[in-house]
Write a protein that holds these residues in place. Sequence first.
Motif, short mmCIF file in Angstrom:
data_model
loop_
_atom_site.label_atom_id
_atom_site.label_comp_id
_atom_site.label_asym_id
_atom_site.label_seq_id
_atom_site.Cartn_x
_atom_site.Cartn_y
_atom_site.Cartn_z
N ALA A 269 0.84 -1.21 0.00
CA ALA A 269 0.00 0.00 0.00
C ALA A 269 0.87 1.25 0.00
N ALA A 270 1.92 1.24 0.83
CA ALA A 270 2.81 2.42 0.93
C ALA A 270 3.53 2.66 -0.40
N LYS A 271 3.97 1.57 -1.01
CA LYS A 271 4.68 1.69 -2.29
C LYS A 271 3.77 2.29 -3.36
N GLN A 272 2.54 1.77 -3.41
CA GLN A 272 1.60 2.27 -4.43
C GLN A 272 1.21 3.73 -4.18
N VAL A 273 0.98 4.05 -2.90
CA VAL A 273 0.59 5.43 -2.57
C VAL A 273 1.72 6.39 -2.95
N ALA A 274 2.96 6.02 -2.62
CA ALA A 274 4.09 6.92 -2.92
C ALA A 274 4.25 7.10 -4.42
N GLN A 275 3.84 6.11 -5.18
CA GLN A 275 3.94 6.25 -6.64
C GLN A 275 2.76 7.05 -7.19
N LYS A 276 1.54 6.70 -6.78
CA LYS A 276 0.35 7.29 -7.40
C LYS A 276 0.00 8.67 -6.84
N SER A 277 0.75 9.12 -5.84
CA SER A 277 0.54 10.50 -5.38
C SER A 277 1.38 11.48 -6.19
N PHE A 278 2.45 10.94 -6.81
CA PHE A 278 3.43 11.86 -7.40
C PHE A 278 3.63 11.68 -8.90
N ASN A 279 2.90 10.74 -9.52
CA ASN A 279 2.97 10.61 -10.98
C ASN A 279 2.63 11.95 -11.61
N ASN A 280 3.37 12.31 -12.65
CA ASN A 280 3.15 13.60 -13.33
C ASN A 280 3.05 14.75 -12.33
N ALA A 281 3.92 14.71 -11.32
CA ALA A 281 3.96 15.74 -10.26
C ALA A 281 2.57 15.94 -9.63
N GLY A 282 1.83 14.85 -9.50
CA GLY A 282 0.51 14.92 -8.85
C GLY A 282 -0.57 15.54 -9.71
N GLN A 283 -0.23 15.86 -10.95
CA GLN A 283 -1.21 16.52 -11.83
C GLN A 283 -2.02 15.46 -12.61
N VAL A 284 -2.71 14.66 -11.84
CA VAL A 284 -3.55 13.58 -12.39
C VAL A 284 -4.86 13.63 -11.61
N CYS A 285 -5.97 13.51 -12.33
CA CYS A 285 -7.26 13.72 -11.65
C CYS A 285 -7.56 12.65 -10.61
N ILE A 286 -6.91 11.46 -10.71
CA ILE A 286 -7.13 10.41 -9.71
C ILE A 286 -5.88 10.19 -8.85
N SER A 287 -5.01 11.18 -8.85
CA SER A 287 -3.82 11.17 -8.01
C SER A 287 -4.23 10.99 -6.54
N VAL A 288 -3.48 10.18 -5.80
CA VAL A 288 -3.84 9.97 -4.39
C VAL A 288 -3.56 11.25 -3.61
N GLN A 289 -4.57 11.80 -2.99
CA GLN A 289 -4.42 13.07 -2.27
C GLN A 289 -4.69 12.91 -0.77
N ARG A 290 -5.74 12.15 -0.45
CA ARG A 290 -6.07 11.92 0.97
C ARG A 290 -5.89 10.42 1.24
N VAL A 291 -5.09 10.09 2.28
CA VAL A 291 -4.97 8.68 2.65
C VAL A 291 -5.45 8.53 4.09
N TYR A 292 -6.40 7.63 4.29
CA TYR A 292 -6.90 7.33 5.63
C TYR A 292 -6.38 5.96 6.01
N VAL A 293 -5.63 5.90 7.12
CA VAL A 293 -4.94 4.66 7.50
C VAL A 293 -5.44 4.21 8.87
N HIS A 294 -5.76 2.91 8.99
CA HIS A 294 -6.24 2.41 10.27
C HIS A 294 -5.17 2.64 11.34
N ARG A 295 -5.64 3.05 12.52
CA ARG A 295 -4.69 3.44 13.57
C ARG A 295 -3.67 2.33 13.88
N ASP A 296 -4.07 1.06 13.77
CA ASP A 296 -3.16 -0.06 14.09
C ASP A 296 -1.91 -0.06 13.21
N VAL A 297 -2.04 0.43 11.98
CA VAL A 297 -0.89 0.34 11.05
C VAL A 297 -0.40 1.73 10.61
#
Length: 476
Positions: A269-297
């Motif tokens: 999940a971390a690997k994918q988020v770090a990639q899909k938040s910054f593709n094309n410098a974040g200038q993508v309409c489905i770029s990951v912007q908000r991540v909600y993570v369960h408190r346990d992890v």
Amino acid sequence: MNSVTETRFGLYVGGEWTATDETEKVYNKYTQSLVGETAVASEEHVIRAVGAGKEALRVPFSPYERYEVLSKVAKLLRERNEEFATTIADEVGKPIAEARGEVGRAALTLEISAEEAKRIHGEGIPVESAPGSENRHSFTKRYPVGVVAAITPFNVPLNLVCHKIGPAIAAGNSVVLKPDEKTPLCALLLTELFEQAGLPKGRLNVLTGKGDVVGPLLTANEEIDMYTFTGSPRVGQLIREQVGLRKVALELGNNSATIVHNDADVEEAAKQVAQKSFNNAGQVCISVQRVYVHRDVYSSFVDKVKAYTKEIKLGDPRDPSTNMGPMIAESEAERVEAWVKEAVEQGATVETGGKREGVFYHPTVLTNVHDDMKVCRQEVFGPVVAIAPYETEEEVIAKVNDSEYGLQAGLFTNNLAFAMKAMEEIEVGGLIVNDTSGYRVDHMPYGGVKKSGHGKEGPRYAIEEMTEEKIVVFNL
Ligand SMILES: NC(=O)c1ccc[n+]([C@@H]2O[C@H](COP(=O)([O-])OP(=O)(O)OC[C@H]3O[C@@H](n4cnc5c(N)ncnc54)[C@H](O)[C@@H]3O)[C@@H](O)[C@H]2O)c1
Ligand SMILES: O=C[C@H](O)CS(=O)(=O)O
């Protein structure tokens, strides 16, 4: 004239290239050097382009011929992959590997459109099941809407053009395309391929110039039958207001959320988020912007995203080792800088990044965020991801839905019941389980709810938007 004199392009109207006295300059977004110049359309060109589109509709162009032309363009595009990729890298500032990926996807979009041209179909309607209609028979057929105006954004300037021209041509329409003025070159090169592939004159017309000038000329032209727009909610709203009762498909923005549940593969999940938040410098309409993570992890996830993000190398988009290029303009990098500064003043922590160097904004991970900060509430459209913890499924679904937008969302979990609950309750056009909001393949139905727009893309679904269904009933 030729389409290109070195890097100078005319307008493409009725199968002819036309120069204009006034021109618009296109710059390399990394070096800021001049890479091209386009013509600038006036009202007269709009009238001529729409007229050429109408005229072309009178000449038969069978589904199989449409299939052949679209397939040929896809083949030519694959042959000239590198030229298109470097053009995208230059005019957008997109890293070359991503640009090559876009060219491959654009060819695929045209191939899928070509195939769909051969299977546009209606359906049998059982009208005989209504009392009194026992001796009737009925079926539907789909017909092209006519002239489609396509207006496209800067960030994916080739594939998103193909997502409009491909289905529109496949469905038997004529197109008047207006690409974004900051990145029009690959659309103009693509037009050359349509010409080379033998597309009948007038089926594709391309008008360049500033959006706030040419756009209103297009929306004011009553001869256009449908508008298909991809871009900002602000302009989408303007178009909606100006075109009255005519058909409109709108693909707009998002502040995409992704959930990481406590049973997820946190590393992946971390690997994918770090990639899909910054593709094309974040200038993508489905770029990951908000991540909600369960408190346990939560802590372990934040550490991993930080580590992956720190590996991202900024630099020249043409250099194959570059992972992230510049933003489209320095003013955009300044806007992102101001939004992050404001978030920090409101209590956010910069885990990594948070720095601007000219037109570059460093990939930035924020924690201690709250949902009313601009970086969460509005569309950042830049390389910034905000991470927040949650405890219950209900709480996180409510957080994802607490948005004006609804294009796509991601959910990392192996809990089938939670995945199904999310499918039922999250207000988006697409939910991606065990990947981020940033997943898209080109044949899937794609489009949003709420302020993310309406109407679907993906060639089969766009063809439905770009055709009218007619029913015939036989009383025998
Ligand atoms: N949902 C999707 O599929 C999708 C895909 C890509 C981008 N987007 C959205 O696009 C936005 C970023 O792109 P952008 O900055 O190029 O958007 P934009 O709205 O500024 O420009 C999009 C197009 O509209 C034209 N335009 C500008 N003013 C106009 C007017 N008054 N009338 C008609 N046309 C006009 C521009 O020239 C350009 O061709 C973001 O919000 C992003 O989320 C959405
Ligand atoms: O910017 C939004 C695009 O539609 C995403 S993609 O390039 O089509 O995946």
